[in-house]
Write an enzyme that holds these catalytic residues in place. Structure first.
Site, PDB file in Angstrom:
ATOM      1  N   ARG A 391     -30.814-112.405 -24.799  1.00  0.00           N
ATOM      2  CA  ARG A 391     -32.144-112.963 -24.591  1.00  0.00           C
ATOM      3  C   ARG A 391     -32.179-114.373 -25.177  1.00  0.00           C
ATOM      4  O   ARG A 391     -31.418-114.712 -26.084  1.00  0.00           O
ATOM      5  CB  ARG A 391     -33.207-112.096 -25.265  1.00  0.00           C
ATOM      6  CG  ARG A 391     -33.249-110.649 -24.774  1.00  0.00           C
ATOM      7  CD  ARG A 391     -34.315-109.869 -25.537  1.00  0.00           C
ATOM      8  NE  ARG A 391     -34.422-108.500 -25.068  1.00  0.00           N
ATOM      9  CZ  ARG A 391     -33.756-107.471 -25.595  1.00  0.00           C
ATOM     10  NH1 ARG A 391     -32.926-107.675 -26.620  1.00  0.00           N
ATOM     11  NH2 ARG A 391     -33.898-106.247 -25.122  1.00  0.00           N
ATOM     12  N   HIS A 506     -34.807-115.350 -18.533  1.00  0.00           N
ATOM     13  CA  HIS A 506     -34.511-113.916 -18.536  1.00  0.00           C
ATOM     14  C   HIS A 506     -33.733-113.493 -17.295  1.00  0.00           C
ATOM     15  O   HIS A 506     -33.120-112.425 -17.273  1.00  0.00           O
ATOM     16  CB  HIS A 506     -35.805-113.110 -18.650  1.00  0.00           C
ATOM     17  CG  HIS A 506     -35.614-111.761 -19.275  1.00  0.00           C
ATOM     18  ND1 HIS A 506     -35.310-111.606 -20.619  1.00  0.00           N
ATOM     19  CD2 HIS A 506     -35.663-110.516 -18.754  1.00  0.00           C
ATOM     20  CE1 HIS A 506     -35.186-110.312 -20.884  1.00  0.00           C
ATOM     21  NE2 HIS A 506     -35.394-109.636 -19.782  1.00  0.00           N
ATOM     22  N   ARG A 509     -30.149-112.653 -17.945  1.00  0.00           N
ATOM     23  CA  ARG A 509     -29.896-111.282 -18.409  1.00  0.00           C
ATOM     24  C   ARG A 509     -29.805-110.334 -17.216  1.00  0.00           C
ATOM     25  O   ARG A 509     -28.932-109.463 -17.159  1.00  0.00           O
ATOM     26  CB  ARG A 509     -31.009-110.860 -19.372  1.00  0.00           C
ATOM     27  CG  ARG A 509     -30.803-109.525 -20.075  1.00  0.00           C
ATOM     28  CD  ARG A 509     -31.849-109.412 -21.176  1.00  0.00           C
ATOM     29  NE  ARG A 509     -31.926-108.077 -21.757  1.00  0.00           N
ATOM     30  CZ  ARG A 509     -31.170-107.653 -22.756  1.00  0.00           C
ATOM     31  NH1 ARG A 509     -30.246-108.451 -23.267  1.00  0.00           N
ATOM     32  NH2 ARG A 509     -31.316-106.440 -23.251  1.00  0.00           N
ATOM     33  N   HIS A 532     -30.236-101.345 -24.467  1.00  0.00           N
ATOM     34  CA  HIS A 532     -31.340-100.557 -23.934  1.00  0.00           C
ATOM     35  C   HIS A 532     -31.359 -99.198 -24.608  1.00  0.00           C
ATOM     36  O   HIS A 532     -30.318 -98.648 -24.955  1.00  0.00           O
ATOM     37  CB  HIS A 532     -31.186-100.365 -22.424  1.00  0.00           C
ATOM     38  CG  HIS A 532     -31.512-101.597 -21.632  1.00  0.00           C
ATOM     39  ND1 HIS A 532     -31.039-101.812 -20.352  1.00  0.00           N
ATOM     40  CD2 HIS A 532     -32.260-102.693 -21.935  1.00  0.00           C
ATOM     41  CE1 HIS A 532     -31.481-102.966 -19.917  1.00  0.00           C
ATOM     42  NE2 HIS A 532     -32.217-103.519 -20.846  1.00  0.00           N
ATOM     43  N   TYR A 541     -30.690-102.055 -12.431  1.00  0.00           N
ATOM     44  CA  TYR A 541     -29.793-103.105 -11.961  1.00  0.00           C
ATOM     45  C   TYR A 541     -28.755-102.575 -10.980  1.00  0.00           C
ATOM     46  O   TYR A 541     -27.911-103.337 -10.502  1.00  0.00           O
ATOM     47  CB  TYR A 541     -29.075-103.751 -13.153  1.00  0.00           C
ATOM     48  CG  TYR A 541     -30.025-104.386 -14.132  1.00  0.00           C
ATOM     49  CD1 TYR A 541     -30.744-105.526 -13.802  1.00  0.00           C
ATOM     50  CD2 TYR A 541     -30.238-103.833 -15.387  1.00  0.00           C
ATOM     51  CE1 TYR A 541     -31.632-106.107 -14.692  1.00  0.00           C
ATOM     52  CE2 TYR A 541     -31.112-104.413 -16.292  1.00  0.00           C
ATOM     53  CZ  TYR A 541     -31.800-105.535 -15.938  1.00  0.00           C
ATOM     54  OH  TYR A 541     -32.678-106.110 -16.821  1.00  0.00           O
TER      55      TYR A 541
END
Length: 575
Positions: A391, A506, A509, A532, A541
């Site tokens: 991040r 972002h 990422r 996560h 994703y």
């Protein structure tokens, strides 16, 4: 032909061609004396350096008047570094020449638009903004008499200014009309009557059982915000809580602790279309500006769902502390607000798009006027975040001392991420190569044993603050870079250009996770590197490639759909 130099420092128009020619000659290597002697006839007592300095200050003032602080800083550098800045300055002058004249805003300071002497006289009477000037000064003859030091001449200039910008007067009238309606100001300036502050809210739990010492809703919300240490999280949550409190008081006439389920349903509709628009919606302005508004536009389904999830979490916590008895937002949903997988797909760069981004990044200082140190840092940010999935807030706080090698020679970055959770991120070859290259460019050692543990991974530039680059600054720089890439590819690919203009840091990422999974990385591996809590979060994703799906299903069902005809003998021989 030489041109006689006119005063420059106090004006905010583009210098004439001769002045610009002298400045360009100086940037290209001529001495200040030679550049001024060739193109300008300076007045007695003026030094050549002073003449060129005045031209640079005029250009910087012009850039600030055009709301382009990023261009203004380009003219502020030591004279000894002019050759390195020549390309960037030349491009800045080209941009300034194309910018439209600035339009005054009613919230602007009077000193920005009026004569300095007149501005000082007004400020001495507490009239600091154009809004205060238009609303407080009556439109009658000799209105300036009540302002010592202004005089007839100064007042005539002010009247001419407002005549040239009639929209200011119209906006001032709107402000006067709006005074009859409840005033809408940020919650720290909101004077709330006792019946609306929640001290006697309809759904307040008995004070004897409450674990909070808060006497009203405002104090209770601040206690909830204090639980979150991340400044970014606090800011995001405060915005949603503030919007709800203002809406409850202004539109419903109720305290936060008096809202019903029907109120919650009405607030959901309000988020999708804030009304009246003139009261709630406006362009981004400082919180001190009279033009500040809680919204810049209606919220998308996903943004509305997020807002409701935040206020729902607030109410759940207030119930746990026995401050309120019920959560009016429980079970409230937004249609179209949970399309996470589709959003993850649309917020990641494809291989081709990522290649475009890298191509533009390679030529930032040569083709687009970036300073070399800024271009080098941008390339490092792109490569490092792409390879690690960090991040923006994590990257700006990372230090060399947080990097360690394990027994197998793998390199890891130890950090504290979102929610104050400690974690580790592996540095793959792309990240390691990018870091080594960037350290060399910063003239720092690449051998870990010689590292200063306190040195940040991201170097600081002149435009950054004393503490180095912040997450907000990095966000702004990356947004500007993506916009520049969009301009480059606009003609070739308008759809890609539109996507780039919507891109944020972002997205790096998202791109990291998407490309890792597409290239065979395990879901749990990517989950752990992104830190996560659940595989389900990472699984958004896993995008299905449409072309691949069509090809595979086409191969599976490529026949006519009818069962082949077989002879009796072949049927007999079947097992």
């Amino acid at each position: 032909m030489k041109t006689r130099l006119s005063p420059l420092a106090t004006t905010a128009e583009l210098p004439d061609a001769a002045s610009l020619a002298a400045l360009r000659a100086w940037y290209e290597g001529l001495s200040a004396r030679e550049a001024v002697a060739r193109y300008l006839a300076k007045a007695d007592g003026q030094s050549s350096r002073g003449v060129l300095g005045a031209i640079r200050r005029r250009l910087a003032t012009l850039a600030r008047r055009r709301h382009r602080g990023d261009l203004a800083v380009l003219f502020n550098h030591p004279a000894s570094e002019r050759i390195q800045h020549a390309r960037a300055v030349a491009r800045a002058i080209e941009v300034l020449a194309t910018l439209p004249p600035p339009e005054p805003l009613i919230g602007d300071d009077v000193e920005r638009w009026l004569d300095p002497r007149a501005a000082r006289a007004l400020q001495a009477q507490g009239i600091k903004t154009l809004a205060a000037l238009t609303v407080r000064i009556p439109r009658r003859r000799r209105w300036w008499v009540a302002i010592p030091g202004l005089g007839v001449r100064g007042s005539r200039k002010i009247e001419a200014f407002f005549a040239a910008h009639p929209q200011l007067t119209e906006r001032a009238r709107a402000l006067v009309v709006a005074e009859a309606a409840p005033e809408l100001v940020p919650w720290e300036r909101l004077a709330v009557p006792g019946e609306f502050d929640g001290s006697h809210g309809a759904f307040r739990a008995p004070k004897s059982t409450c674990t909070l010492s808060a006497d009203n809703d405002y104090e209770a919300v601040h206690a909830w915000l204090a639980l979150h240490e991340s400044p970014a999280t606090q800011s995001a949550y405060r915005k949603e809580a503030e919007r709800l409190i203002l809406w409850a008081i202004v539109e419903r006439g109720r305290a936060l602790s008096s809202l019903t389920t029907e109120d919650a349903v009405a607030y959901r509709s309000f988020l999708r279309r804030p009304a009246p628009r003139s009261r709630w919606v406006g362009p981004s302005r400082p919180r001190s500006s009279p033009e500040w508004r809680p919204f810049v536009g209606a919220l998308s389904p996903r943004s509305a769902a997020y807002a409701l999830s935040v206020v729902g979490a607030l109410y759940r916590w207030l119930m746990q502390q026995r401050y309120v008895l019920a959560n009016p937002f429980a079970g409230l949903k937004v249609r179209g607000g949970s399309q996470e997988a589709g959003l993850a797909a649309s917020r990641a760069f494809s291989d081709a798009e990522w290649s475009m981004v890298q191509t533009v990044a390679e030529g930032l200082e040569w083709s687009y006027g970036w300073e070399p140190v800024a271009a080098q840092r941008m390339r490092f940010v792109l490569d490092f975040t792409y390879a690690t999935g960090l991040r923006a807030s994590e990257l700006v706080h990372a230090r060399l001392g947080m990097i360690e090698d394990d027994d197998r020679g793998d390199r890891w970055l130890h950090l504290v991420g979102k929610g104050s959770k400690a974690g580790t991120v592996v540095l793959p070859p792309i990240a390691r190569a990018a870091l080594d290259r960037y350290l060399v460019q910063r003239r720092l050692p690449t051998t870990p044993a010689r590292w200063d543990p306190a040195v940040p991974l991201l170097g600081s530039l002149e435009q950054d603050n004393a503490g180095g680059i912040t997450a907000a600054r990095l966000w702004a720089v990356l947004k500007r870079f993506f916009a520049q890439v969009a301009d480059v590819v606009q003609e070739q690919s308008p759809a890609t250009a539109d996507k780039l203009r919507r891109a944020s840091p972002h997205w790096m990422r998202h791109t990291h996770a998407t490309h890792a999974l597409e290239r065979g990385a395990d879901l749990t591996t990517v989950r752990d590197n992104l830190r996560h809590a659940s595989v389900s979060t990472t699984s958004v994703y896993l995008h299905t490639d449409k072309e691949k799906r069509a090809r595979q299903l086409g191969a599976a069902f490529s026949g006519s759909g009818r069962r082949p005809v077989t002879s009796p003998s072949s049927e007999k021989n079947r097992v």
